[in-house]
Design an enzyme around this catalytic site. Structure first.
Site, mmCIF file in Angstrom:
data_model
loop_
_atom_site.group_PDB
_atom_site.id
_atom_site.type_symbol
_atom_site.label_atom_id
_atom_site.label_comp_id
_atom_site.label_asym_id
_atom_site.label_seq_id
_atom_site.Cartn_x
_atom_site.Cartn_y
_atom_site.Cartn_z
ATOM 1 N N SER A 8 0.830 -1.210 0.000
ATOM 2 C CA SER A 8 0.000 0.000 0.000
ATOM 3 C C SER A 8 0.869 1.266 0.000
ATOM 4 O O SER A 8 0.397 2.338 -0.338
ATOM 5 C CB SER A 8 -0.914 0.002 1.229
ATOM 6 O OG SER A 8 -0.132 -0.119 2.402
ATOM 7 N N GLY A 40 -5.061 -0.303 5.840
ATOM 8 C CA GLY A 40 -5.391 -0.959 7.106
ATOM 9 C C GLY A 40 -6.688 -0.531 7.758
ATOM 10 O O GLY A 40 -7.207 -1.212 8.642
ATOM 11 N N CYS A 70 2.211 -6.335 1.560
ATOM 12 C CA CYS A 70 1.269 -5.693 2.484
ATOM 13 C C CYS A 70 0.483 -6.761 3.237
ATOM 14 O O CYS A 70 -0.201 -7.596 2.632
ATOM 15 C CB CYS A 70 0.319 -4.813 1.666
ATOM 16 S SG CYS A 70 -0.905 -3.966 2.656
ATOM 17 N N CYS A 186 2.543 -6.539 10.217
ATOM 18 C CA CYS A 186 2.379 -5.295 9.466
ATOM 19 C C CYS A 186 3.757 -4.875 8.965
ATOM 20 O O CYS A 186 4.756 -5.029 9.685
ATOM 21 C CB CYS A 186 1.783 -4.209 10.362
ATOM 22 S SG CYS A 186 1.696 -2.596 9.563
ATOM 23 N N HIS A 188 5.211 -2.143 8.729
ATOM 24 C CA HIS A 188 5.926 -1.088 9.453
ATOM 25 C C HIS A 188 6.575 -1.565 10.753
ATOM 26 O O HIS A 188 7.468 -0.915 11.278
ATOM 27 C CB HIS A 188 4.959 0.050 9.805
ATOM 28 C CG HIS A 188 4.536 0.863 8.625
ATOM 29 N ND1 HIS A 188 3.937 0.298 7.520
ATOM 30 C CD2 HIS A 188 4.617 2.188 8.379
ATOM 31 C CE1 HIS A 188 3.669 1.258 6.642
ATOM 32 N NE2 HIS A 188 4.069 2.408 7.141
HETATM 33 N N1 DGL Z 1 1.190 -2.101 4.535
HETATM 34 C C1 DGL Z 1 0.156 -2.200 5.539
HETATM 35 C C2 DGL Z 1 0.216 -3.565 6.208
HETATM 36 O O1 DGL Z 1 1.228 -4.242 6.196
HETATM 37 C C3 DGL Z 1 0.275 -1.070 6.570
HETATM 38 C C4 DGL Z 1 -0.044 0.312 6.024
HETATM 39 C C5 DGL Z 1 -1.494 0.462 5.588
HETATM 40 O O2 DGL Z 1 -2.403 0.408 6.437
HETATM 41 O O3 DGL Z 1 -1.714 0.637 4.387
HETATM 42 O O4 DGL Z 1 -0.756 -3.998 6.778
#
Ligand code: DGL
Length: 267
Positions: A8, A40, A70, A186, A188
């Site tokens: 994302s 998310g 993601c 996630c 991050h």
């Molecule tokens: N990339 C999303 C995840 O791993 C986190 C960021 C979003 O909410 O888009 O869930």
């Protein structure tokens, strides 16, 4: 081999970082759908629509294998993605669940992720298939805190303590037993590893879905890390500000990003 990596936004660069380590001999196309992030907090229908248009773009650019970096898209859009493309696709949920199951002695695991990922119970289902019980907790404040660069900030530590205390309380009130592994569900969260290690009990092990996924991709493709390193060819695409992507992305990838191509995806 050209591997298409979709996220994302910039968070999936933690997965690309792990892929570059595990399979440096491949070339990569990375797409961050930054214009439509965060995923998310969105519904399954919207996430699936965004994810399908994103992977179509990567295929048009020549991707021969797809990695859904993601967690939210992996949790909620995998069926739609697989139905829409004929290329092999791997998400981060199963690799993360397998790594957690292998590491857990108590067969009780905690999972943290976005509200959408946790609401989908995708990790819980994947872990249940492996005979592992999951305690899940949405940690929606972590993504903006990491993007703010507050990975060592006292506010983030306080937020982490609150989330993890709630998880600990849930384990006490549940008869299944105490978790010994925490899955970072996630993109991050790998940036919060040092802070989480400080806040968690010392015997709690962390599973990084990014590393587990890179390991599985290497196995699926039969590509072990080449000892003769070469500089992989990487193209970066974003659907919003390329400058922001370059600045923020370098922290997640842990290397400079020289060029990002701005693209528009069909709705
Ligand atoms: N990339 C999303 C995840 O791993 C986190 C960021 C979003 O909410 O888009 O869930």
């Amino acid at each position: 081999m050209k591997i298409g990596v979709f996220d994302s936004g910039v968070g999936g660069l933690t997965v690309l970082h792990a892929l570059l380590d595990a399979i440096p001999q491949a070339d990569y196309l990375y797409l961050g759908d930054t214009a439509r992030l965060p995923y998310g907090s969105k519904s399954a229908t919207t996430i699936a629509r965004y994810a399908v248009s994103s992977v179509h773009f990567l295929l048009e650019q020549g991707a021969e294998y797809l990695v859904i970096a993601c967690n939210t898209a992996s949790a909620l859009a995998m069926n739609d993605i697989c139905a829409a493309v004929s290329t092999e696709v791997l998400g981060v949920i199963e690799p993360g669940a397998r790594a957690a199951s292998a590491l857990s002695h108590s067969k009780n695991v905690c999972v943290i992720g976005t509200a959408a990922t946790v609401g989908s119970h995708a990790y819980q289902r994947a872990l249940a298939k492996l005979g592992v019980n999951a305690y899940e907790k949405a940690c929606p404040l972590f993504v903006p805190l990491v993007e703010e660069g507050w990975t060592e900030h006292p506010v983030t530590e306080q937020v982490a303590r609150i989330y993890l205390e709630e998880l600990a309380r849930e384990q006490c009130s549940n008869g299944n037993g105490k978790a010994d592994v925490l899955v970072l569900g996630c993109t991050h969260y790998p940036l919060l590893k040092p802070l989480l290690h400080r806040v968690l009990p010392p015997d709690m092990q962390l599973v990084d879905s990014a590393q587990a996924t890179a390991h599985d991709v290497a196995q699926h493709l039969g590509l072990a890390a080449n000892t003769r390193r070469r500089e992989p060819n990487i193209r970066f695409f974003a659907t919003d500000s390329v400058d922001k992507f370059r600045l923020l992305g370098s922290r997640f990838l842990r290397r400079e990003i020289a060029k990002v191509e701005l693209i528009t995806l069909p709705e």
